[in-house]
Write an enzyme that holds these catalytic residues in place. Structure first.
Site, PDB file in Angstrom:
ATOM      1  N   CYS A 105      -4.460  -4.682   5.873  1.00 23.71           N
ATOM      2  CA  CYS A 105      -4.546  -4.163   7.235  1.00 23.71           C
ATOM      3  C   CYS A 105      -5.942  -3.573   7.495  1.00 23.71           C
ATOM      4  O   CYS A 105      -6.912  -4.304   7.618  1.00 23.71           O
ATOM      5  CB  CYS A 105      -3.420  -3.166   7.483  1.00 23.71           C
ATOM      6  SG  CYS A 105      -3.108  -2.833   9.233  1.00 23.71           S
ATOM      7  N   HIS A 233       1.764  -5.939   5.281  1.00 21.61           N
ATOM      8  CA  HIS A 233       1.734  -4.886   4.263  1.00 21.61           C
ATOM      9  C   HIS A 233       2.672  -5.215   3.091  1.00 21.61           C
ATOM     10  O   HIS A 233       3.858  -4.843   3.113  1.00 21.61           O
ATOM     11  CB  HIS A 233       2.177  -3.553   4.881  1.00 21.61           C
ATOM     12  CG  HIS A 233       1.160  -2.913   5.749  1.00 21.61           C
ATOM     13  ND1 HIS A 233       0.333  -1.905   5.315  1.00 21.61           N
ATOM     14  CD2 HIS A 233       0.837  -3.133   7.054  1.00 21.61           C
ATOM     15  CE1 HIS A 233      -0.461  -1.522   6.300  1.00 21.61           C
ATOM     16  NE2 HIS A 233      -0.177  -2.256   7.366  1.00 21.61           N
ATOM     17  N   GLU A 235       2.660  -3.789   0.227  1.00 22.43           N
ATOM     18  CA  GLU A 235       3.011  -2.536  -0.443  1.00 22.43           C
ATOM     19  C   GLU A 235       4.155  -1.812   0.269  1.00 22.43           C
ATOM     20  O   GLU A 235       4.708  -0.844  -0.262  1.00 22.43           O
ATOM     21  CB  GLU A 235       1.786  -1.620  -0.542  1.00 22.43           C
ATOM     22  CG  GLU A 235       1.451  -0.811   0.679  1.00 22.43           C
ATOM     23  CD  GLU A 235       0.880  -1.599   1.855  1.00 22.43           C
ATOM     24  OE1 GLU A 235       0.666  -0.993   2.926  1.00 22.43           O
ATOM     25  OE2 GLU A 235       0.640  -2.815   1.702  1.00 22.43           O
TER      26      GLU A 235
END
Length: 271
Positions: A105, A233, A235
């Site tokens: 991002c 994302h 994560e």
């Protein structure tokens, strides 16, 4: 086996560093240190001591001058105390030493505006593209589906097919400086990740594509495959309970986003 130490850069509006550190440890890294950019610049922490650099999401410098542009200027020109080097010198050595970098991002925006991606023909610190405002002119915070190019050199996306990942960004539209640059990227398979529709086809249409990126570009790598940036994302999908359908569908205990970090750690173990 070699120890894998990951560094996760924080500070100035970064807000996903703890999720990134957690992803690295789940993926098998021996250490995952959250380090402020100012610790690096003060020489208190040394980039050379790590093998895996993580640039998390957030709103670096309030996205002044455009997402991550002010941060990219700092990375390219700021001096590191006591070394006689600028931070970009250390970044280039990090890449030349065969190590891995991921930017998610805001971290992806940083890599693009710093010129570490796509680095056509090995030309680092030359900006070949940008990430700009979403076509719908608003922040998108939801889940999307992505697919991977099996022919890409990207070490992060090896043996991956299709998966769901969350996005949360306002400036995620990938725009190449010229179509010749984009054609070179496609020829070299430097677009390992694309937004896809329900049939699994790359899409430029909303809502499958949250920002309007050309041909659904969601992630970009360099020719080494060791520098990778993406807007979704990974994560944020490390456990099945992260997925919005975890109570309605049979999902693996580990979230699919973890696989990108596992690929990187496995690659570094074997390097």
């Amino acid at each position: 086996m070699p120890k894998i130490r990951s560094i996760i850069i924080s500070g100035n509006g970064v807000n996903c560093e703890y999720e990134m550190a957690h992803a690295n440890m789940m993926a098998g890294a021996d250490a995952a240190d959250i380090v402020s950019i100012y610790e690096l610049l003060a020489g208190k922490k040394k980039l050379d001591e790590y093998q895996f650099l993580n640039l998390p999401g957030g709103f670096m410098d309030g996205d002044d001058l455009g997402a991550a542009k002010a941060g990219a200027t700092r990375y390219q020109y700021a001096k590191v105390e006591g070394t006689g080097e600028i931070l970009s010198d250390m970044l280039k050595r990090f890449i030349d030493d065969g190590k891995c970098i991921i930017g998610v991002c805001n971290g992806f925006q940083l890599l693009i505006k710093l010129g570490l991606l796509p680095a056509i023909d090995g030309k680092y610190f030359t900006q070949f593209a940008t990430l700009t405002e979403n076509d719908r002119g608003r922040f998108e915070d939801r889940w999307v589906r992505v697919s991977y190019d099996e022919h890409s050199p990207c070490v992060f996306t090896k043996n991956l097919d299709v998966m769901d990942l969350p996005v949360r960004h306002g400036e995620g539209k990938f725009v190449p400086a010229t179509m010749d640059i984009y054609e070179a990227m496609k020829k070299k398979h430097l677009v390992p990740m694309r937004y896809v529709d329900e049939e699994g086809n790359p899409s430029e249409k909303y809502p499958a594509n949250p920002n309007g990126s050309i041909e659904g570009v969601a992630g970009v790598c360099d020719e080494s495959g060791r520098v990778f940036g993406l807007m979704p994302h990974p994560e944020a999908y490390l456990h099945k309970t992260n997925h919005p359908k975890w109570t309605r569908e049979e999902l693996p205990t580990k979230g699919q986003g973890l696989r990108l970090f596992e690929n990187a750690v496995e690659y570094l173990r074997k390097a």
